[in-house]
Design a protein around this motif. Structure first.
Motif, PDB file in Angstrom:
ATOM      1  N   THR A   1      20.730  17.415 -29.247  1.00  0.00           N
ATOM      2  CA  THR A   1      19.823  18.375 -28.515  1.00  0.00           C
ATOM      3  C   THR A   1      18.397  17.842 -28.576  1.00  0.00           C
ATOM      4  O   THR A   1      17.874  17.069 -29.070  1.00  0.00           O
ATOM      5  CB  THR A   1      19.508  19.621 -29.526  1.00  0.00           C
ATOM      6  OG1 THR A   1      19.242  19.499 -30.812  1.00  0.00           O
ATOM      7  CG2 THR A   1      21.014  20.346 -29.304  1.00  0.00           C
ATOM      8  N   PHE A   2      17.834  18.505 -27.479  1.00  0.00           N
ATOM      9  CA  PHE A   2      16.472  18.063 -27.103  1.00  0.00           C
ATOM     10  C   PHE A   2      15.467  19.360 -26.657  1.00  0.00           C
ATOM     11  O   PHE A   2      15.918  20.433 -26.087  1.00  0.00           O
ATOM     12  CB  PHE A   2      16.302  16.970 -25.737  1.00  0.00           C
ATOM     13  CG  PHE A   2      17.190  15.763 -26.110  1.00  0.00           C
ATOM     14  CD1 PHE A   2      16.431  14.735 -26.191  1.00  0.00           C
ATOM     15  CD2 PHE A   2      18.579  15.848 -26.170  1.00  0.00           C
ATOM     16  CE1 PHE A   2      17.151  13.542 -26.720  1.00  0.00           C
ATOM     17  CE2 PHE A   2      19.093  14.683 -26.216  1.00  0.00           C
ATOM     18  CZ  PHE A   2      18.674  13.552 -26.566  1.00  0.00           C
ATOM     19  N   ALA A   3      14.353  19.444 -27.327  1.00  0.00           N
ATOM     20  CA  ALA A   3      13.380  20.546 -27.257  1.00  0.00           C
ATOM     21  C   ALA A   3      12.133  20.291 -27.386  1.00  0.00           C
ATOM     22  O   ALA A   3      11.560  19.152 -28.162  1.00  0.00           O
ATOM     23  CB  ALA A   3      13.918  21.617 -27.915  1.00  0.00           C
ATOM     24  N   CYS A   4      10.948  20.979 -26.531  1.00  0.00           N
ATOM     25  CA  CYS A   4       9.506  20.766 -26.830  1.00  0.00           C
ATOM     26  C   CYS A   4       9.123  22.288 -27.261  1.00  0.00           C
ATOM     27  O   CYS A   4       8.866  22.931 -26.322  1.00  0.00           O
ATOM     28  CB  CYS A   4       9.071  20.375 -25.606  1.00  0.00           C
ATOM     29  SG  CYS A   4       9.316  18.825 -24.922  1.00  0.00           S
TER      30      CYS A   4
ATOM     31  N   ALA B   1      16.496  15.516 -30.998  1.00  0.00           N
ATOM     32  CA  ALA B   1      15.042  14.863 -30.607  1.00  0.00           C
ATOM     33  C   ALA B   1      14.171  16.193 -30.143  1.00  0.00           C
ATOM     34  O   ALA B   1      14.224  16.601 -29.303  1.00  0.00           O
ATOM     35  CB  ALA B   1      15.123  13.751 -29.527  1.00  0.00           C
ATOM     36  N   ILE B   2      13.129  16.440 -31.100  1.00  0.00           N
ATOM     37  CA  ILE B   2      12.546  17.546 -30.902  1.00  0.00           C
ATOM     38  C   ILE B   2      10.890  17.244 -30.887  1.00  0.00           C
ATOM     39  O   ILE B   2      10.333  16.510 -31.700  1.00  0.00           O
ATOM     40  CB  ILE B   2      12.554  18.723 -32.168  1.00  0.00           C
ATOM     41  CG1 ILE B   2      14.019  18.956 -32.404  1.00  0.00           C
ATOM     42  CG2 ILE B   2      11.981  19.734 -31.886  1.00  0.00           C
ATOM     43  CD1 ILE B   2      14.902  19.495 -31.050  1.00  0.00           C
ATOM     44  N   GLY B   3      10.336  17.832 -29.999  1.00  0.00           N
ATOM     45  CA  GLY B   3       8.753  17.741 -29.893  1.00  0.00           C
ATOM     46  C   GLY B   3       8.504  16.314 -29.650  1.00  0.00           C
ATOM     47  O   GLY B   3       8.699  15.461 -28.691  1.00  0.00           O
ATOM     48  N   ILE B   4       7.614  15.639 -30.523  1.00  0.00           N
ATOM     49  CA  ILE B   4       7.491  14.166 -30.597  1.00  0.00           C
ATOM     50  C   ILE B   4       8.413  13.347 -30.656  1.00  0.00           C
ATOM     51  O   ILE B   4       8.677  12.112 -30.129  1.00  0.00           O
ATOM     52  CB  ILE B   4       6.409  13.991 -31.864  1.00  0.00           C
ATOM     53  CG1 ILE B   4       6.049  12.249 -31.658  1.00  0.00           C
ATOM     54  CG2 ILE B   4       7.309  14.014 -33.075  1.00  0.00           C
ATOM     55  CD1 ILE B   4       5.330  11.827 -30.559  1.00  0.00           C
ATOM     56  N   GLY B   5       9.800  13.633 -31.029  1.00  0.00           N
ATOM     57  CA  GLY B   5      10.873  12.887 -30.876  1.00  0.00           C
ATOM     58  C   GLY B   5      11.354  12.713 -29.558  1.00  0.00           C
ATOM     59  O   GLY B   5      11.903  11.653 -29.208  1.00  0.00           O
TER      60      GLY B   5
ATOM     61  N   GLY C   1      10.601  26.401 -24.913  1.00  0.00           N
ATOM     62  CA  GLY C   1      10.668  25.966 -25.993  1.00  0.00           C
ATOM     63  C   GLY C   1      12.310  25.865 -26.202  1.00  0.00           C
ATOM     64  O   GLY C   1      12.590  25.600 -27.439  1.00  0.00           O
ATOM     65  N   ALA C   2      12.897  26.022 -25.327  1.00  0.00           N
ATOM     66  CA  ALA C   2      14.581  26.102 -25.772  1.00  0.00           C
ATOM     67  C   ALA C   2      15.144  24.631 -25.685  1.00  0.00           C
ATOM     68  O   ALA C   2      14.687  23.619 -25.420  1.00  0.00           O
ATOM     69  CB  ALA C   2      15.158  26.853 -24.333  1.00  0.00           C
ATOM     70  N   ARG C   3      16.223  24.667 -26.523  1.00  0.00           N
ATOM     71  CA  ARG C   3      16.952  23.627 -26.721  1.00  0.00           C
ATOM     72  C   ARG C   3      17.972  23.196 -25.859  1.00  0.00           C
ATOM     73  O   ARG C   3      18.731  24.199 -25.151  1.00  0.00           O
ATOM     74  CB  ARG C   3      17.719  23.527 -28.281  1.00  0.00           C
ATOM     75  CG  ARG C   3      16.434  23.494 -29.276  1.00  0.00           C
ATOM     76  CD  ARG C   3      17.209  23.239 -30.712  1.00  0.00           C
ATOM     77  NE  ARG C   3      16.498  23.214 -31.616  1.00  0.00           N
ATOM     78  CZ  ARG C   3      16.635  22.225 -32.715  1.00  0.00           C
ATOM     79  NH1 ARG C   3      17.850  21.611 -32.828  1.00  0.00           N
ATOM     80  NH2 ARG C   3      15.690  22.372 -33.934  1.00  0.00           N
ATOM     81  N   PHE C   4      18.315  22.160 -25.535  1.00  0.00           N
ATOM     82  CA  PHE C   4      19.153  21.804 -24.352  1.00  0.00           C
ATOM     83  C   PHE C   4      19.976  20.388 -25.035  1.00  0.00           C
ATOM     84  O   PHE C   4      19.350  19.565 -25.548  1.00  0.00           O
ATOM     85  CB  PHE C   4      18.704  21.198 -22.987  1.00  0.00           C
ATOM     86  CG  PHE C   4      17.816  22.637 -22.373  1.00  0.00           C
ATOM     87  CD1 PHE C   4      18.699  23.267 -21.288  1.00  0.00           C
ATOM     88  CD2 PHE C   4      16.602  22.597 -22.560  1.00  0.00           C
ATOM     89  CE1 PHE C   4      18.043  24.230 -20.775  1.00  0.00           C
ATOM     90  CE2 PHE C   4      15.787  23.626 -21.967  1.00  0.00           C
ATOM     91  CZ  PHE C   4      16.644  24.668 -20.963  1.00  0.00           C
ATOM     92  N   THR C   5      21.467  20.333 -24.811  1.00  0.00           N
ATOM     93  CA  THR C   5      22.079  19.294 -24.967  1.00  0.00           C
ATOM     94  C   THR C   5      22.088  18.035 -24.208  1.00  0.00           C
ATOM     95  O   THR C   5      21.489  18.319 -22.895  1.00  0.00           O
ATOM     96  CB  THR C   5      23.618  19.610 -25.187  1.00  0.00           C
ATOM     97  OG1 THR C   5      24.073  19.872 -24.062  1.00  0.00           O
ATOM     98  CG2 THR C   5      23.958  20.764 -26.060  1.00  0.00           C
TER      99      THR C   5
END
Length: 269
Positions: free
Chosen positions: A139-142, A118-122, A174-178
């Motif tokens: 994973t989640f990130a902005c 789920a990235i940005g708008i996700g 901007g990093a990704r996290f689980t």
């Protein structure tokens, strides 16, 4: 356990909605390769909102991606930004800003069943849902800052009580996290193995769908009104909505069923 059957199916651009006979609507977002969000997807979100608002056979919603999808929602479709000027971006934002708040205020609960990125708008779309169940390795990130842009979700993430320090880390890096790494933030209702996510979401939705529809709708309205309210204002608002429901047969039936030690028989079932 009784298996629900599909009453009807509707499509909205990249979304397919199956409305089950138990009142649950399963919405699948399927826009390969990564479920990126284009302006057409925002338009579809608005159409879904209108459709659900007019449908008394939908009592709870599960928003998911198809099995094997590379992402639950892979962020904004960057093709929309190629060659865009300032006025074009402002027009795009104006359209988006007319759709997402309506989805957030939709008077039916929405459960995000997140089995991929789920990235940005996700991540914003997930936060707009009432409940979130995520695969432990999703994973989640902005990452907007990586494109020289400013992520717009800070206020929303704070509204759902993510810790401010973690919000800033995500937006600045901007990093990704689980999901497992973010579990302690309280962003999720459950973090599970991927195979358990959709079944848990559907079970939760079915439990909600068995309640009185007027009560479900009123509770969602009350939850959406929490923005900007003190806890006492929210408490009084919920009392006012309950007082209105008491005049209807469902409210009386719920109390009577409890006193009679039986399951309620709501009028709209």
């Amino acid at each position: 356990m009784m298996i629900a059957s599909v009453l009807r199916r509707a499509t909205f651009d990249a979304f397919t909605m199956d409305v089950m006979d138990d009142g649950v609507a399963l919405i699948l977002f399927d826009r390969p390769p990564v479920n990126a969000v284009s302006i057409d997807v925002y338009e579809a979100i608005g159409a879904i909102t209108d459709h659900v608002a007019a449908s008394d056979d939908i009592r709870a919603i599960v928003l998911a991606a198809p099995p094997g999808a590379r992402a639950w929602c892979g962020g904004a479709d960057l093709h929309d930004f190629d060659g865009i000027d300032v006025e074009g971006r402002k027009a795009r934002y104006a359209f988006i800003n007319a759709q997402l708040p309506r989805f957030y205020r939709l008077d039916r609960p929405v459960i995000a069943a997140i089995t991929g990125a789920a990235i940005g708008i996700g991540m914003i779309l997930a936060a707009l849902c009432d409940m979130r169940i995520a695969a432990q390795d999703a994973t989640f990130a902005c990452p907007e800052i990586d494109y020289g842009l400013v992520a717009g979700g800070a206020g929303l993430f704070a509204h759902v009580n993510m810790p401010e320090a973690k919000i800033r880390e995500m937006l600045f890096s901007g990093a990704r996290f689980t999901a497992r790494e973010l579990e302690s933030t309280g962003f999720f209702n459950y973090v599970l193995p991927a195979a358990e996510v959709l079944p848990r979401a559907m079970a939760l939705a079915r439990g909600i769908a068995g309640k009185s529809l007027p009560a479900i709708r009123a509770r969602k309205v009350a939850s959406a009104r929490l923005e900007g309210m003190s806890w006492t204002e929210a408490y009084l608002d919920a009392q006012s909505l309950t007082a209105q429901l008491t005049s209807g047969s469902d409210g009386a039936e719920g109390v009577r069923a409890f006193l009679d030690h039986r399951a309620p028989r709501y009028e709209d079932r």
